[in-house]
Design a protein around this motif. Structure first.
Motif, PDB file in Angstrom:
ATOM      1  N   ARG A  22       0.731  -1.055   0.073  1.00  0.00           N
ATOM      2  CA  ARG A  22      -0.016  -0.022  -0.038  1.00  0.00           C
ATOM      3  C   ARG A  22       0.671   1.117   0.103  1.00  0.00           C
ATOM      4  N   SER A  23       0.871   2.057  -1.069  1.00  0.00           N
ATOM      5  CA  SER A  23       1.235   3.423  -1.221  1.00  0.00           C
ATOM      6  C   SER A  23       0.469   4.149  -2.136  1.00  0.00           C
ATOM      7  N   VAL A  24      -0.098   5.324  -1.750  1.00  0.00           N
ATOM      8  CA  VAL A  24      -1.171   5.945  -2.545  1.00  0.00           C
ATOM      9  C   VAL A  24      -0.343   6.210  -4.133  1.00  0.00           C
ATOM     10  N   PRO A  25       0.638   6.992  -3.839  1.00  0.00           N
ATOM     11  CA  PRO A  25       1.188   7.538  -5.104  1.00  0.00           C
ATOM     12  C   PRO A  25       1.763   6.278  -6.221  1.00  0.00           C
ATOM     13  N   HIS A  26       2.415   5.201  -5.638  1.00  0.00           N
ATOM     14  CA  HIS A  26       2.842   4.347  -6.434  1.00  0.00           C
ATOM     15  C   HIS A  26       1.551   3.339  -7.021  1.00  0.00           C
ATOM     16  N   ASN A  27       0.666   3.258  -6.047  1.00  0.00           N
ATOM     17  CA  ASN A  27      -0.531   2.484  -6.449  1.00  0.00           C
ATOM     18  C   ASN A  27      -1.166   3.108  -7.813  1.00  0.00           C
ATOM     19  N   VAL A  28      -1.451   4.471  -7.229  1.00  0.00           N
ATOM     20  CA  VAL A  28      -1.966   5.706  -8.447  1.00  0.00           C
ATOM     21  C   VAL A  28      -1.208   5.180  -9.788  1.00  0.00           C
TER      22      VAL A  28
ATOM     23  N   THR B 295       1.101   3.071 -10.934  1.00  0.00           N
ATOM     24  CA  THR B 295       0.787   1.637 -11.557  1.00  0.00           C
ATOM     25  C   THR B 295      -0.514   1.358 -12.259  1.00  0.00           C
ATOM     26  N   GLU B 296      -1.402   1.976 -11.671  1.00  0.00           N
ATOM     27  CA  GLU B 296      -2.808   1.887 -12.488  1.00  0.00           C
ATOM     28  C   GLU B 296      -2.663   2.664 -13.784  1.00  0.00           C
ATOM     29  N   MET B 297      -2.202   3.959 -13.404  1.00  0.00           N
ATOM     30  CA  MET B 297      -1.988   4.715 -14.745  1.00  0.00           C
ATOM     31  C   MET B 297      -1.207   4.181 -15.791  1.00  0.00           C
ATOM     32  N   ILE B 298       0.096   3.615 -15.466  1.00  0.00           N
ATOM     33  CA  ILE B 298       0.969   2.956 -16.453  1.00  0.00           C
ATOM     34  C   ILE B 298       0.164   1.792 -17.030  1.00  0.00           C
ATOM     35  N   CYS B 299      -0.487   0.846 -16.328  1.00  0.00           N
ATOM     36  CA  CYS B 299      -1.230  -0.216 -16.779  1.00  0.00           C
ATOM     37  C   CYS B 299      -2.413   0.307 -17.923  1.00  0.00           C
ATOM     38  N   THR B 300      -3.350   1.129 -17.412  1.00  0.00           N
ATOM     39  CA  THR B 300      -4.240   1.948 -18.212  1.00  0.00           C
ATOM     40  C   THR B 300      -3.740   2.415 -19.547  1.00  0.00           C
ATOM     41  N   PHE B 301      -2.742   3.208 -19.385  1.00  0.00           N
ATOM     42  CA  PHE B 301      -2.032   3.865 -20.354  1.00  0.00           C
ATOM     43  C   PHE B 301      -1.770   2.890 -21.605  1.00  0.00           C
TER      44      PHE B 301
ATOM     45  N   TYR C 205      -3.953  -4.663 -11.547  1.00  0.00           N
ATOM     46  CA  TYR C 205      -4.453  -4.249 -12.837  1.00  0.00           C
ATOM     47  C   TYR C 205      -5.688  -4.019 -13.183  1.00  0.00           C
ATOM     48  N   ALA C 206      -6.307  -3.203 -12.191  1.00  0.00           N
ATOM     49  CA  ALA C 206      -7.884  -3.095 -12.371  1.00  0.00           C
ATOM     50  C   ALA C 206      -8.274  -2.440 -13.716  1.00  0.00           C
ATOM     51  N   MET C 207      -7.643  -1.297 -14.110  1.00  0.00           N
ATOM     52  CA  MET C 207      -7.821  -0.595 -15.541  1.00  0.00           C
ATOM     53  C   MET C 207      -9.224  -0.344 -15.820  1.00  0.00           C
ATOM     54  N   SER C 208     -10.212  -0.316 -14.768  1.00  0.00           N
ATOM     55  CA  SER C 208     -11.590  -0.093 -15.198  1.00  0.00           C
ATOM     56  C   SER C 208     -12.542  -0.146 -13.782  1.00  0.00           C
ATOM     57  N   PRO C 209     -13.413   0.994 -13.845  1.00  0.00           N
ATOM     58  CA  PRO C 209     -14.406   1.307 -12.678  1.00  0.00           C
ATOM     59  C   PRO C 209     -15.386   0.008 -12.831  1.00  0.00           C
TER      60      PRO C 209
END
Length: 235
Positions: free
Chosen positions: A128-134, A136-142, A183-187
């Motif tokens: 758990r790390s807010v900046p790193h978790n965000v 990672t999700e940004m990279i995956c979804t990009f 890798y959620a990548m989707s609400p």
């Protein structure tokens, strides 16, 4: 078939097969108990392939609010349809999660670990790390959205022949980048099933981890928007 009904059905099938793979691996006394992450990753890849193939000719097979918004940002989809598509996707995600619960209801009851029960609905970070978790999700979804934008037709979205490449794209993302956050990548894949976890009468369940729930929404939306802007700039 109405494109909104197609988005509902496709997203329901996506979540049913994807989270069904998670439940098969994690819950007690299933035939798949004890399998490793690669089974879950393959399950999600096949879920994407099947759902996209089923619905592409009716709706363009967005099946993800981030895909819909990114296609609109890139000028490939009408903004007037965005709200309806997102509503259909979120309801489909909730319904798919409900069917997973029905199918594995006895196994939820036989599983003691509340974290494993939650994992059958939504993602959680390994660290758990807010900046790193965000991030990672940004990279995956990009990566996901950039791939989808290059595959999508100019009119609506994906064609049925693009189902396999998109499935392979999700497979690659899961194998390479799925470790930190799942890798959620989707609400529609994370928030919608998380709502069902909160609503369903699951014995011994924990809270639905609402403190983390915004990350699999904000991260993918930011990553998707960045991919759309990048695509518009270089295409």
């Amino acid at each position: 078939m109405s494109p909104y009904i197609a988005e509902f059905i496709g997203t329901a099938v996506l979540v049913l097969l994807g989270n069904g793979a998670v439940a098969n691996v994690l819950l007690a006394r299933t035939k798949g108990k004890g399998a490793d992450l690669i089974v879950i990753v393959w399950g999600w890849a096949m879920a994407v392939f099947i759902a996209v193939y089923m619905t592409a000719s009716f709706s363009g097979a967005h099946l993800n609010p981030v895909v819909t918004i990114a296609l609109a940002l890139a000028g490939k989809f009408a903004w007037s349809k965005v709200g309806g598509y997102i509503a259909a996707q979120m309801l489909g995600g909730m319904f798919g999660a409900f069917i997973v619960w029905l199918a594995y209801r006895q196994h939820f009851s036989n599983t003691e670990d509340a974290d494993l029960k939650l994992a059958c609905f939504c993602t959680a970070p390994a660290i758990r790390s807010v900046p790193h978790n965000v991030l990672t999700e940004m990279i995956c979804t990009f990566v996901l959205i950039l791939g989808v934008l290059y595959l999508a037709s100019p009119q609506v979205g994906l064609g049925s022949l693009d189902a396999l490449p998109v499935g392979l794209l999700v497979l690659g993302i899961g194998i390479s980048l799925g470790g930190p956050t799942g890798y959620a990548m989707s609400p529609a894949r994370d928030l919608a099933p998380r709502l069902m976890h909160a609503l369903l009468p699951i014995p011994g369940k924990r809270d639905s981890d609402w403190r983390y729930s915004w990350i699999p929404v904000a991260g993918p939306l930011a990553g998707g928007a960045m991919a759309a802007l990048f695509y518009a700039h270089v295409h």
